[in-house]
Write a protein that holds these residues in place. Structure first.
Motif, mmCIF file in Angstrom:
data_model
loop_
_atom_site.group_PDB
_atom_site.id
_atom_site.type_symbol
_atom_site.label_atom_id
_atom_site.label_comp_id
_atom_site.label_asym_id
_atom_site.label_seq_id
_atom_site.Cartn_x
_atom_site.Cartn_y
_atom_site.Cartn_z
ATOM 1 N N CYS A 45 42.495 42.715 37.529
ATOM 2 C CA CYS A 45 43.370 41.853 36.723
ATOM 3 C C CYS A 45 42.922 41.719 35.259
ATOM 4 C CB CYS A 45 43.513 40.477 37.373
ATOM 5 S SG CYS A 45 41.987 39.570 37.425
ATOM 6 N N SER A 46 41.714 42.173 34.942
ATOM 7 C CA SER A 46 41.212 42.164 33.558
ATOM 8 C C SER A 46 41.255 40.793 32.890
ATOM 9 C CB SER A 46 41.996 43.156 32.691
ATOM 10 O OG SER A 46 41.771 44.457 33.134
ATOM 11 N N ASN A 47 41.032 39.767 33.672
ATOM 12 C CA ASN A 47 41.005 38.419 33.093
ATOM 13 C C ASN A 47 39.965 37.597 33.846
ATOM 14 O OD1 ASN A 47 41.830 35.475 33.137
ATOM 15 N ND2 ASN A 47 43.172 36.265 31.527
ATOM 16 N N GLN A 48 39.035 37.025 33.081
ATOM 17 C CA GLN A 48 37.904 36.323 33.692
ATOM 18 C C GLN A 48 38.341 35.125 34.542
ATOM 19 O OE1 GLN A 48 35.127 34.766 30.830
ATOM 20 N NE2 GLN A 48 33.521 34.436 32.352
ATOM 21 N N ASP A 49 39.204 34.289 33.956
ATOM 22 C CA ASP A 49 39.637 33.088 34.689
ATOM 23 C C ASP A 49 40.390 33.465 35.967
ATOM 24 O OD1 ASP A 49 38.564 31.393 32.836
ATOM 25 O OD2 ASP A 49 40.401 31.292 31.637
ATOM 26 N N GLU A 52 38.052 34.811 38.638
ATOM 27 C CA GLU A 52 37.307 33.730 39.291
ATOM 28 C C GLU A 52 38.195 32.965 40.268
ATOM 29 O OE1 GLU A 52 35.294 31.265 36.481
ATOM 30 O OE2 GLU A 52 33.963 32.881 35.839
ATOM 31 N N ASP A 53 39.428 32.685 39.828
ATOM 32 C CA ASP A 53 40.359 31.959 40.709
ATOM 33 C C ASP A 53 40.658 32.757 41.973
ATOM 34 O OD1 ASP A 53 40.414 29.928 38.941
ATOM 35 O OD2 ASP A 53 42.376 30.403 38.076
ATOM 36 N N ILE A 54 40.822 34.062 41.795
ATOM 37 C CA ILE A 54 41.153 34.925 42.948
ATOM 38 C C ILE A 54 40.016 34.895 43.969
ATOM 39 C CG2 ILE A 54 41.380 37.358 43.632
ATOM 40 C CD1 ILE A 54 42.947 37.660 40.876
ATOM 41 N N VAL A 55 38.777 35.001 43.474
ATOM 42 C CA VAL A 55 37.629 35.013 44.395
ATOM 43 C C VAL A 55 37.482 33.648 45.074
ATOM 44 C CG1 VAL A 55 35.133 35.285 44.556
ATOM 45 C CG2 VAL A 55 36.439 36.817 43.114
ATOM 46 N N GLN A 56 37.624 32.594 44.285
ATOM 47 C CA GLN A 56 37.505 31.246 44.854
ATOM 48 C C GLN A 56 38.567 31.038 45.938
ATOM 49 O OE1 GLN A 56 37.223 28.021 42.077
ATOM 50 N NE2 GLN A 56 37.590 26.468 43.626
ATOM 51 N N VAL A 85 40.351 40.553 48.859
ATOM 52 C CA VAL A 85 40.283 40.225 47.423
ATOM 53 C C VAL A 85 41.165 41.179 46.620
ATOM 54 C CG1 VAL A 85 38.742 40.161 45.413
ATOM 55 C CG2 VAL A 85 37.993 39.179 47.583
ATOM 56 N N THR A 86 41.101 42.453 46.971
ATOM 57 C CA THR A 86 41.897 43.442 46.233
ATOM 58 C C THR A 86 43.392 43.140 46.369
ATOM 59 O OG1 THR A 86 40.205 45.093 46.669
ATOM 60 C CG2 THR A 86 42.317 45.928 45.985
ATOM 61 N N ASN A 87 43.824 42.851 47.587
ATOM 62 C CA ASN A 87 45.243 42.536 47.781
ATOM 63 C C ASN A 87 45.652 41.303 46.985
ATOM 64 O OD1 ASN A 87 45.711 44.682 49.427
ATOM 65 N ND2 ASN A 87 45.449 43.559 51.341
ATOM 66 N N GLN A 88 44.764 40.308 46.995
ATOM 67 C CA GLN A 88 45.083 39.080 46.260
ATOM 68 C C GLN A 88 45.156 39.365 44.754
ATOM 69 O OE1 GLN A 88 43.156 36.101 48.702
ATOM 70 N NE2 GLN A 88 43.328 34.710 46.960
ATOM 71 N N ALA A 89 44.213 40.190 44.279
ATOM 72 C CA ALA A 89 44.193 40.521 42.852
ATOM 73 C C ALA A 89 45.449 41.320 42.469
ATOM 74 C CB ALA A 89 42.936 41.314 42.523
ATOM 75 N N ILE A 90 45.862 42.217 43.367
ATOM 76 C CA ILE A 90 47.070 43.013 43.078
ATOM 77 C C ILE A 90 48.290 42.108 43.009
ATOM 78 C CG2 ILE A 90 48.634 44.764 44.024
ATOM 79 C CD1 ILE A 90 46.080 46.070 45.237
ATOM 80 N N ASP A 91 48.402 41.198 43.993
ATOM 81 C CA ASP A 91 49.529 40.254 43.975
ATOM 82 C C ASP A 91 49.549 39.478 42.669
ATOM 83 O OD1 ASP A 91 50.344 40.991 46.413
ATOM 84 O OD2 ASP A 91 49.538 39.264 47.505
ATOM 85 N N HIS A 92 48.363 39.005 42.307
ATOM 86 C CA HIS A 92 48.254 38.214 41.087
ATOM 87 C C HIS A 92 48.644 39.047 39.866
ATOM 88 C CE1 HIS A 92 46.401 36.120 37.733
ATOM 89 N NE2 HIS A 92 46.497 35.031 38.471
ATOM 90 N N HIS A 93 48.148 40.283 39.853
ATOM 91 C CA HIS A 93 48.405 41.166 38.721
ATOM 92 C C HIS A 93 49.903 41.474 38.598
ATOM 93 C CE1 HIS A 93 47.353 44.089 35.696
ATOM 94 N NE2 HIS A 93 48.072 44.998 36.316
ATOM 95 N N ARG A 94 50.553 41.642 39.747
ATOM 96 C CA ARG A 94 51.998 41.936 39.715
ATOM 97 C C ARG A 94 52.765 40.757 39.132
ATOM 98 N NH1 ARG A 94 52.418 44.383 45.723
ATOM 99 N NH2 ARG A 94 51.770 46.507 45.264
ATOM 100 N N LYS A 95 52.312 39.557 39.484
ATOM 101 C CA LYS A 95 53.028 38.361 39.017
ATOM 102 C C LYS A 95 52.789 38.101 37.534
ATOM 103 C CE LYS A 95 52.942 36.014 43.402
ATOM 104 N NZ LYS A 95 51.998 35.227 44.189
ATOM 105 N N ARG A 138 47.607 52.419 43.178
ATOM 106 C CA ARG A 138 46.669 52.978 44.160
ATOM 107 C C ARG A 138 45.572 53.798 43.490
ATOM 108 N NH1 ARG A 138 48.422 53.481 49.386
ATOM 109 N NH2 ARG A 138 48.127 55.709 49.531
ATOM 110 N N GLN A 139 45.937 54.482 42.417
ATOM 111 C CA GLN A 139 44.922 55.244 41.679
ATOM 112 C C GLN A 139 43.897 54.291 41.065
ATOM 113 O OE1 GLN A 139 46.536 58.033 38.825
ATOM 114 N NE2 GLN A 139 48.071 58.777 40.265
ATOM 115 N N ARG A 140 44.407 53.197 40.523
ATOM 116 C CA ARG A 140 43.525 52.218 39.874
ATOM 117 C C ARG A 140 42.551 51.622 40.890
ATOM 118 N NH1 ARG A 140 47.316 48.929 37.814
ATOM 119 N NH2 ARG A 140 46.918 47.204 39.215
#
Lengths: 197, 110
Positions: A45-49, A52-56, A85-95, A138-140
């Motif tokens: 997601c290339s964003n620190q906040d 962190e939120d995704i991992v938490q 975590v990856t799935n959550q990050a992807i969902d977040h990134h899409r949104k 998927r490449q990413r």
């Protein structure tokens, strides 16, 4: 009486305890893996906040519903949790689509001196970040997991639910795409294409 | 060996450090979040099953109170029947017991 939790325990044994409501075991897991999963989330997601939120969020969901982990399947905890975590990050990134070059530059400028060569390097990094974000999803993911997280191609294949050959092909295509993109931006030279291919 | 420029760039790709308190934040937040579906040990399951039996079947207080009231009600209600025992004794037809027991002063049943 149950033995106390210690740092040498395997992740899978700690998860057994988490499933019985052992907060100490959960804390050991969190201490052990937060940084690793933060980096994985950040690379997507290339964003620190956000990272962190995704991992938490992922860890809290695991604590709330520990039965989602099934030790009987014989998977490694980290492989399985990478997928979460990856799935959550992807969902977040899409949104919340993506980081711009200026975001990346701001971030780097905050942390470092403003000498010209440092800025140039920062700019290269920012372009690299942008080029990575432009890769097909998927490449990413394959590139991030295999290149950075010390995850083997076999584990990456498990996380992504594809074959090892497919992972190798995804990484190859990702690097070819990145190379083209960075050559277009003048970040790397045409010569690199010869070495890379 | 020629180093691929892209590989060097990728290897040097920066990730900002996470905040140092992230792990604390997660473990503290977990304390405030109840586990909804923690897997129970078999012994815990057994105990909780018995708990459920005691809580829901054997000692539901309203039901116990109702049962006592019913028993008392039957007992006290039955005492009317006891009063009419001489009437009952005077007849062999059980159906008549109710007929006789509902007679009031002045009624004629002949």
């Amino acid at each position: 009486m149950a033995a106390s939790v210690n740092d040498d325990m395997k992740d899978e044994d700690l998860m057994d305890r988490v499933q019985k409501g052992d907060h100490g075991a959960f804390s050991v897991l969190v201490e052990r893996h937060t940084k690793m999963f933060y980096v994985a989330a950040y690379r997507i997601c290339s964003n620190q906040d956000d990272a962190e939120d995704i991992v938490q969020d992922a860890f809290l969901k695991l604590w709330q519903r520990p039965e989602v982990w099934d030790n009987a399947r014989g998977a490694k905890f980290t492989t399985w949790f990478y997928r979460v975590v990856t799935n959550q990050a992807i969902d977040h990134h899409r949104k919340h689509k993506k980081t711009t070059v200026s975001d990346a530059l701001d971030r780097i400028k905050d942390d470092r001196d403003t000498a010209v060569d440092v800025l140039e390097e920062a700019q290269k990094n920012a372009y690299l970040e942008e080029a990575i974000q432009e890769l097909p999803e998927r490449q990413r993911i394959a590139l991030n997991l295999s290149f950075y997280e010390g995850v083997t191609n076999k584990e990456t294949a498990e996380i992504m639910d594809v074959g090892v050959k497919a992972v190798e092909s995804l990484i190859m295509r990702a690097k070819a795409g990145l190379r083209d993109s960075l050559i277009r931006r003048g970040v790397i030279s045409e010569e690199d294409k010869k070495y890379g291919s | 060996m020629v180093h691929d420029e892209l590989d060097i760039l990728l290897k040097n790709r920066a990730v900002p450090e996470m905040r140092s308190n992230l792990t604390d934040r997660i473990t503290r937040s977990a304390l405030n979040v109840a586990q909804t579906n923690a897997v129970e040990k078999p012994s815990q399951k057994k105990r909780s099953l018995w708990g459920a039996v005691f809580e829901n079947i054997l000692i539901p207080q309203p039901v116990a109170v109702m049962a006592v009231v019913l028993v008392l009600g039957f007992y006290l209600g039955g005492s009317d029947l006891i009063i009419t025992q001489d009437v009952v004794a005077s007849t062999s037809d059980v159906g008549n017991v109710f007929f006789y027991s509902n007679l009031e002063i002045g009624d004629s049943f002949l």
